[in-house]
Structures are given as structure tokens and as C-alpha cells.
Scaffold this motif. Structure first.
Motif, PDB file in Angstrom:
ATOM      1  N   CYS A   1       0.817  -1.214   0.000  1.00  0.00           N
ATOM      2  CA  CYS A   1       0.000   0.000   0.000  1.00  0.00           C
ATOM      3  C   CYS A   1       0.851   1.265   0.000  1.00  0.00           C
ATOM      4  N   GLU A   2       2.161   1.129   0.067  1.00  0.00           N
ATOM      5  CA  GLU A   2       3.093   2.262   0.116  1.00  0.00           C
ATOM      6  C   GLU A   2       3.025   3.043   1.420  1.00  0.00           C
ATOM      7  N   GLY A   3       2.309   2.528   2.399  1.00  0.00           N
ATOM      8  CA  GLY A   3       2.183   3.238   3.672  1.00  0.00           C
ATOM      9  C   GLY A   3       3.525   3.417   4.379  1.00  0.00           C
TER      10      GLY A   3
ATOM     11  N   ARG B   1      11.303   6.393  -5.520  1.00  0.00           N
ATOM     12  CA  ARG B   1      10.315   6.802  -6.497  1.00  0.00           C
ATOM     13  C   ARG B   1       9.196   7.647  -5.916  1.00  0.00           C
TER      14      ARG B   1
ATOM     15  N   LEU C   1       5.411   6.147   2.846  1.00  0.00           N
ATOM     16  CA  LEU C   1       4.824   7.419   3.279  1.00  0.00           C
ATOM     17  C   LEU C   1       5.274   7.776   4.691  1.00  0.00           C
TER      18      LEU C   1
ATOM     19  N   GLY D   1      -3.420   2.799  -5.788  1.00  0.00           N
ATOM     20  CA  GLY D   1      -2.719   2.005  -4.789  1.00  0.00           C
ATOM     21  C   GLY D   1      -1.247   2.335  -4.798  1.00  0.00           C
ATOM     22  N   CYS D   2      -0.622   2.187  -5.924  1.00  0.00           N
ATOM     23  CA  CYS D   2       0.812   2.446  -6.003  1.00  0.00           C
ATOM     24  C   CYS D   2       1.155   3.651  -6.847  1.00  0.00           C
ATOM     25  N   ALA D   3       0.454   3.792  -7.932  1.00  0.00           N
ATOM     26  CA  ALA D   3       1.019   4.575  -9.021  1.00  0.00           C
ATOM     27  C   ALA D   3       1.203   6.048  -8.743  1.00  0.00           C
TER      28      ALA D   3
ATOM     29  N   GLU E   1      -5.689  -1.988  -8.942  1.00  0.00           N
ATOM     30  CA  GLU E   1      -4.662  -1.137  -8.359  1.00  0.00           C
ATOM     31  C   GLU E   1      -3.344  -1.391  -9.068  1.00  0.00           C
TER      32      GLU E   1
ATOM     33  N   ILE F   1      -5.252  -1.573   1.781  1.00  0.00           N
ATOM     34  CA  ILE F   1      -5.340  -1.432   0.334  1.00  0.00           C
ATOM     35  C   ILE F   1      -4.483  -0.253  -0.090  1.00  0.00           C
ATOM     36  N   CYS F   2      -4.511   0.788   0.729  1.00  0.00           N
ATOM     37  CA  CYS F   2      -3.800   1.994   0.317  1.00  0.00           C
ATOM     38  C   CYS F   2      -3.264   2.755   1.517  1.00  0.00           C
ATOM     39  N   GLY F   3      -1.964   2.984   1.514  1.00  0.00           N
ATOM     40  CA  GLY F   3      -1.337   3.722   2.609  1.00  0.00           C
ATOM     41  C   GLY F   3      -1.591   5.206   2.530  1.00  0.00           C
TER      42      GLY F   3
END
Lengths: 254, 488
Positions: free
Chosen positions: A15-17, A42, A20, B455-457, B13, B60-62
Motif C-alpha cells: 500500500c506504500e504506507g 520513487r 509514506l 494504490g501504487c502509481a 490497483e 489497500i492503500c497507505g
């Protein structure tokens, strides 16, 4: 002065958390830049370099193309750090491993024809150390910002980072919380690695084990608690299905 | 062209990938957006304890875990037939305002804003947060960081942590608010109200007073006459946390007003074999291809969608700004895609004002923060994520385990509109087969306005999301390829 180690951050399925969390260090990131050069990241910068000493890898490995990319990263890095539960142990993504990949695909995409597309050539979720050797781990979902700074600083200084091997209960007690078991809930704290400051039980929620399991031998300090509630290490481990799917104990090198 | 339609709705995602197809003359025939990655959350959910869902789905998403956390918690309220106590609803909404504050600030200063503040034609190296700071001053930069951190701090106090909160439970929240915390939060919010007003002033000075920018904003290439969707309260004012879903038509008239649980009657989903992106559409209008207008079921969500779908905002300062915006565009609805940026800042001001109302409510420190749950069945939870309407739908068995989960994600709701905006922007810049790196920014501007979250992009700071643009000739052979931020 010795040249600063070059750090690159990479992400796979997640989730890239955690990335972040690094970005949200805000001014504190400047302290880090004093000791390391961030050459690729990135999410926060456009510049990219393929020359680095330390690779920080976030996310789980899902596809042959991910494996190839990770091996390439490993071959370039002197030190590889797995960051966040998805990377250190597969985390949430491993829940998927109860089903065959095709079955998951149908649940998400219905009848759409995805044959032959490498992006959808999905195998069972792997943690980073199931593909390449990992030197250090930054645990948690998401990671703890202070621990991130500690690990990176230690590596940069050539020291071994100190990561707790004792259970969350130790930190929970320090925060003077009422035990979640006392409140009638089922908490994974007794066998989960501390280092999160017991943030969830302190917020009156149970621990879900996002920092992974500690070794059975390290649960001596919660012996009384386990006895009081008639629980064993294995009893709790069986409930560790959110982040620790399919894991029995913590890995040898964690 | 072969097409498939799938109901119910699922999500996608991953990294953004755009394919542009040229015709014999070398002009744009079509352009598609692909989001290729599979994690499989709908499958994860099956068989799990229902109360795990707010934890699992927030992963699902940070970037927008709070939106998933509460769409999920609200779906559980409904599934367990429990109405949370008033204080719990206020705490949830206050936390939600904290999330909107940090997320909308992020978008304006780091992601979408640089196109305007620094200028659409500025070199890529300048179109980022550093370029913004150069233009508005370093002190402002410190303020940006400070107030974004305030939004996160508010979220962390109420949610346990800023990323992936742990407070939402069916029937309420896990922890109340102490008197000391009220004081701490109030100070931060008062400062945020001022900062939101300041940010609108920046937008005024840099964008609205620049004739060239306004021409760009109002140009046809960046306009789509679609339906609009968003949550509204009982006075039809925009609401992030609760209310009914309202849809207005391209002329501004009310098309539908319904409860979240009725969403399957109103929203259908269309799939085509050339992309894995799914296109939600209004069932009663039907899917008639990727074009705008009253006869096309495509709708927009997010800041502009919300302001178009509502009759304004429930707080005084934001309402004033809203009226000014409507006046500037000569009435509603506003179809300019780039007006998303302005709408987002008005919403930022609303979130700060609403947060102030909530924290000043003496009942927010009540210790009655959870009600007992009933027997589980089925539930739908809807919130307005920063990027638009977000729907979680669970079927729960008698043991409290999830039988089925459906998620309709904000960015997916905008899929049709984003694809059209990308196509129109590509059409405007690619003629006779001539393409260059410059098209990347024009294409990016078209969809960055939506703040799409794959999600990532998209959450690349500053200003350059990882992207691959493939251009195919009339024989569907790869003609040119541009990529960046993607290590392939």
C-alpha cells in the motif's frame, strides 16, 4: 570524512504506507540525509540511480517479473533491508495464499481474459527473504518512524540495530494499559515482537501481530499471563492469521 | 470490439499505464489507461471475522487508509444493525477531517498544484514541491509541512496511528477523547482554518488572476460534461462522512438521491477486453461508450463531483468560497476538469471549519462511544474518500464471518472520465504522428486533476508519477514508448 552510504528505496506489492511514513518524517528526514545519500526513492523524488549500497525494499513478491527485479536489486546492493510487514513476512498479502492464484483472479476480475499477460502472471505471495537473502528487517504495518531512523542510522554507522525480541506485553504494561484479555478480548501481544510502543492496545484495540512473532523461548516473561488465561504459544499462534499467515515462529535471522 | 460486462463491482490497483492508438493519419484514435496489479482483497475477505475488515481493507492503500477504515466500519455498523452513539460519530468525523486536511494539502502543494503554481510549461525539474516553494516562499513551505503534520497528528490522536488507524469498531470507536486532547486538537485546527484560507489566497494570486491559466482551465480539451456524484446531508450539502448519495445530470438537475445500500440498483460496471480498468456507469442511463453528455452513464466523483452533486457546503467560509467559484464559472455544474484543484481547496477549508465545529462540541468528550451490536447480516458503508465516493459492501454469516465483500473505490468511479480526459488531452497534442516528451505533462495534467490513486502509481512526490505511455500505429504495432519513474 568517509563517503556517505548510498540508499535506494524500492516497492513491490503493497500500500506504500511505509514509504509514506518515511516521507512523513518531514524535517527529521534532514537528519538522515546527514548520514546517508538517498539516490533513488520513487515516491518522493524523480532522480534515480542504479548505484547504491543499501537497498530498502517494501512490499511482497507476487510474480516472476517481481522476482527478477528483486534479484537485480540484491545483486547491486551490499546491504538489503526488508521494510514493513509485506516485505518482512508477506503480511496481509499472504492471506491470499489460502487460495490458488487463479481463484483469486476470478474473484477480482471475473471472466476477463487475462491469459498470457505477464502483469497477471501471479504466484503465491512471498516475503522478500523467500527470494533473496535479507540483511536487516524493519518490522510493522506500517513501520515505526523512530525504529526506521534507528535501523538506518545503525547500518550507516556499521552497528547492528537493536530490535526488540520480547513481546508487545512489555511495552503495553509500561503504558499502564488494562490487559485486553482482562477486557475479554483476544490479543496477539504475548507472542508478537515489541517495538511498536504497544500502539494498538494503548488505543484499546487488540494487537494483530503486524511485527511478526517472537521465538517461543522469549515468552517466558508472559508466562503468568498465559497461565492465567490458560493459553499456550501455539494457541495464540493459531490466531495469527492477519499478518503471519502460514508462519510458525520468527525466522532465524530476524 | 468485444466487450464484457461484470456485475458486481471490484477494484484495480497498481502502476498506471497508458496506451494511445493512432489512426492511418497519425492522429489519436483512442487512448486507454491500464492499472495492472493483483492483490485480491475481495478474496482475502472471505471467511474472515467481520471486525477484521477495517484493519485489512485499510491496507489497500497507505495514502487513504482512513477512508477505507471508515467505509468498512460503517458497513459493519449496517451489517450488525447498530447505530453508533452520537459522540462516536463525531469522533469518527473529526478524525476524517484530519485525513482530508493532510491529504488535500498533499495534493495541492506536492502533486497537482505544481502544474499551476509553477506553470504548465515550466521544465519538469521545476514542476515539483521545490518549484512551488521557490514561488511562494520558504516560510510557506514550513507552514505546509506544519499543517500537513497537524492533520496527521489529529488522525493519530483519534485513530491510534495516522497510517492505518485502529479505532473503528462496529457500533462505535475504541477510545474516547480526553479534555487535554481536545485542547491540543483545537489549537491545531484553529491554525489549519487559517492555513486553508491562506492556500485559497495563493490559488487566487497565482492561478485565478492569471488570464492564461484561466483560459487553459476553461478550454474544451479539459472539459467533460458528465454526471456528478457525491454524499450529501439532509439539506443536500456536501458531506464527507455520512448521508445519501446524490447524482446530478450534466445540466445540474438532480438525477438520483439514494441510500448507500441501494448502490447496485444505480451503479453498473463495464469491462472491455483491451483494458483491465473497469468502468462504473449509471445503470439507468446505461453504458454507451467512452463519451460525455446526458446520454452517457459516465459520472465523476471527487472534489468537483461532490461540489457539483451538492447544493454547497455547510460551513460559512467554505460556502462563501464555493459561491465565488460557481460565479466565476458562470453557474453550475462546472465541467472543467482542472477546476478539481479549486474545488479541492474549498473542501480543505470546509474540513477545517467542520473539524472546529466538532472539537468545540462539548459532547465530543462523552464516554458513551460504543453501542452493542445485533445479529449480523448484510451491510453497505459509504464515505467520501479524498478522491471520491467509496463503497464497502459485506455479507456476513451468522458466525460473524465475511461471506462476500465488494469494494467500489473512488478512483474506479472516475475511471471512465479519466480515460476520456487522457484521450482528449492526447488528441490535442498528437497530430500527424508527431509525439514528444512534452505530451507526458499534458496527459498527466489531465488525469492528475482527479488525484487518481492506483494504490501504487500516483503518489509520487514531486510531480512525476511513474508512468509508461505506449503509442501504437494503425496496425497496432508499437510506434513510440515513453516511460519514467518505472525501473523496468
Amino acid at each position: 570524512m568517509k563517503t556517505k552510504p548510498r540508499v535506494a528505496v524500492f516497492d513491490f506489492a503493497d500500500c506504500e504506507g511505509c514509504e509514506l511514513e518515511i516521507a512523513d518524517l518531514e524535517e527529521e528526514i534532514l537528519e538522515l540525509i546527514d548520514i546517508v545519500d538517498i539516490v533513488s526513492f520513487r515516491e518522493v523524488m524523480k532522480e534515480h540511480s542504479d548505484t547504491y549500497d543499501i537497498a530498502i525494499v517494501e512490499g511482497s513478491i507476487m510474480r516472476p517479473m517481481d522476482e527478477a527485479r528483486l534479484r537485480n536489486i540484491r545483486s547491486k546492493a551490499k546491504i538489503l533491508v526488508a521494510m514493513g510487514a509485506c516485505a518482512t513476512m508477506g503480511g496481509i498479502n499472504k492471506i491470499r495464499n489460502q487460495w490458488m492464484p487463479d481463484d483469486v483472479m476470478t474473484a477480482v476480475y471475473g471472466d476477463a481474459d487475462l491469459e498470457g499477460n505477464p502483469l497477471f502472471d501471479v504466484f503465491k505471495t512471498k516475503a522478500i527473504n523467500e527470494v533473496v537473502p535479507v540483511n536487516y528487517y524493519i518490522h510493522g504495518c506500517p513501520i515505526d518512524r523512530d525504529e526506521f531512523k534507528h535501523v538506518i542510522t545503525s547500518i550507516a554507522l556499521g552497528k547492528k540495530p537493536e530490535i526488540p525480541r520480547y513481546p508487545v506485553c512489555v511495552e503495553c504494561k509500561k503504558n499502564e494499559n488494562i490487559c485486553q484479555f482482562e477486557l475479554g478480548a483476544f490479543c496477539l501481544g504475548p507472542i508478537t515482537r515489541a517495538g511498536c510502543k504497544a500502539i494498538c492496545p494503548t488505543h484499546n484495540s487488540v494487537c494483530e501481530g503486524c511485527r511478526g512473532l517472537i521465538k517461543k523461548a522469549e515468552t517466558d516473561c508472559v508466562k503468568d499471563l498465559l497461565e492465567r488465561y490458560k493459553l499456550s504459544y501455539e494457541d495464540i499462534r493459531r490466531r495469527c492469521t492477519m499478518y503471519n499467515f502460514g508462519r510458525e515462529e520468527c525466522g532465524v535471522d530476524e | 470490439m468485444k466487450t464484457i460486462t461484470i456485475d458486481p463491482i471490484t477494484r484495480l490497483e497498481g502502476h498506471g499505464k497508458i496506451s494511445i492508438f493512432l489512426n492511418d493519419a497519425g492522429d489519436v484514435e483512442n487512448a486507454y489507461l491500464q492499472i495492472p496489479e493483483l492483490r485480491g482483497f475481495e478474496r482475502f475477505a472471505q471467511g474472515r471475522r467481520a471486525e477484521d475488515m477495517p484493519q485489512i481493507t485499510s491496507r489497500i492503500c497507505g495514502v487513504c487508509p482512513v477512508a477505507h477504515h471508515f467505509a468498512s466500519t460503517k458497513a459493519l455498523d449496517a451489517a450488525f444493525h447498530v447505530d453508533p452513539p452520537s459522540a462516536a460519530k463525531k469522533l469518527r468525523e473529526l478524525l476524517y477531517c484530519g485525513y482530508i486536511i493532510y491529504d488535500h494539502i498533499l495534493h495541492f502543494y506536492f502533486l497537482g498544484g505544481p502544474d499551476f503554481v509553477v506553470g504548465p510549461d515550466a521544465p519538469a525539474a521545476k514542476r515539483n514541491i521545490l518549484g512551488v516553494l521557490e514561488k511562494v516562499g520558504l516560510d510557506v513551505g514550513k507552514d505546509v509541512i506544519k499543517h500537513r503534520a497537524y492533520g496527521q497528528k489529529i488522525t493519530a490522536i483519534l485513530g491510534g496511528k495516522a497510517t492505518h488507524p485502529v479505532c473503528g469498531l462496529p457500533g462505535g470507536v475504541s477510545k474516547g477523547l480526553s479534555k487535554d486532547e481536545v485542547i491540543e486538537i483545537k489549537d491545531m485546527i484553529v491554525s489549519c482554518v487559517g492555513f486553508a484560507q491562506f492556500t485559497l489566497k495563493v490559488f487566487d494570486d497565482v492561478v485565478l488572476s492569471n488570464k492564461k491559466y484561466m483560459e487553459l482551465i476553461c478550454s474544451d480539451g479539459y472539459s467533460l460534461k458528465t454526471y456528478n456524484m457525491g454524499l450529501v446531508d439532509k439539506h443536500n450539502k456536501m458531506n464527507f462522512y455520512d448521508g445519501k448519495i446524490r447524482v446530478t445530470d450534466p445540466d445540474g438537475g438532480e438525477f438520483a438521491l439514494f441510500d448507500g445500500k441501494e448502490y447496485t440498483e444505480y451503479i453498473g460496471e463495464h469491462v472491455e477486453d483491451w483494458t483491465y480498468m473497469k468502468y462504473p456507469y449509471l445503470k439507468k442511463i446505461g453504458w454507451h461508450g467512452l463519451h460525455d453528455g446526458k446520454n452517457s452513464g459516465i459520472y465523476r466523483v471527487g472534489p468537483l463531483g461532490r461540489l457539483n452533486a451538492s447544493d454547497g457546503l455547510a460551513t460559512p467560509l467554505a460556502e462563501k468560497e464555493y459561491k465565488r467559484m460557481v460565479e466565476t464559472f458562470g453557474g453550475k455544474p462546472i465541467h472543467s476538469t482542472l477546476a478539481f484543484h479549486w474545488a479541492r481547496l474549498i473542501e480543505l477549508l470546509y474540513a477545517t471549519e467542520r473539524a472546529k465545529e466538532l472539537i468545540e462540541d462539548p459532547k465530543i468528550t462523552s464516554t458513551h462511544i460504543r453501542n452493542d451490536v445485533g445479529a449480523p447480516s448484510e451491510g453497505v458503508g459509504v464515505v467520501e474518500a479524498a478522491r471520491g465516493t467509496l463503497i464497502h459492501h459485506y455479507t456476513v454469516d451468522s458466525h460473524g464471518l465475511i461471506k462476500k465483500a465488494n469494494l467500489v473505490v473512488a478512483t474506479t468511479n472516475n475511471a471512465g472520465a479519466i480515460t476520456m480526459s487522457v484521450r482528449d488531452a492526447a488528441k490535442a497534442v498528437i497530430k500527424g504522428g508527431k509525439v514528444d516528451e512534452g505530451i507526458l505533462n499534458h496527459v498527466e495534467m489531465a488525469f492528475r486533476a482527479y488525484d487518481p490513486c492506483f494504490g501504487c502509481a500516483t503518489h509520487t512526490l514531486p510531480g512525476g508519477m511513474p508512468m509508461v505511455v505506449n503509442i501504437y500505429d494503425s496496425k497496432k504495432q508499437l510506434y513510440r514508448r515513453f516511460s519514467r519513474g518505472v525501473d523496468e
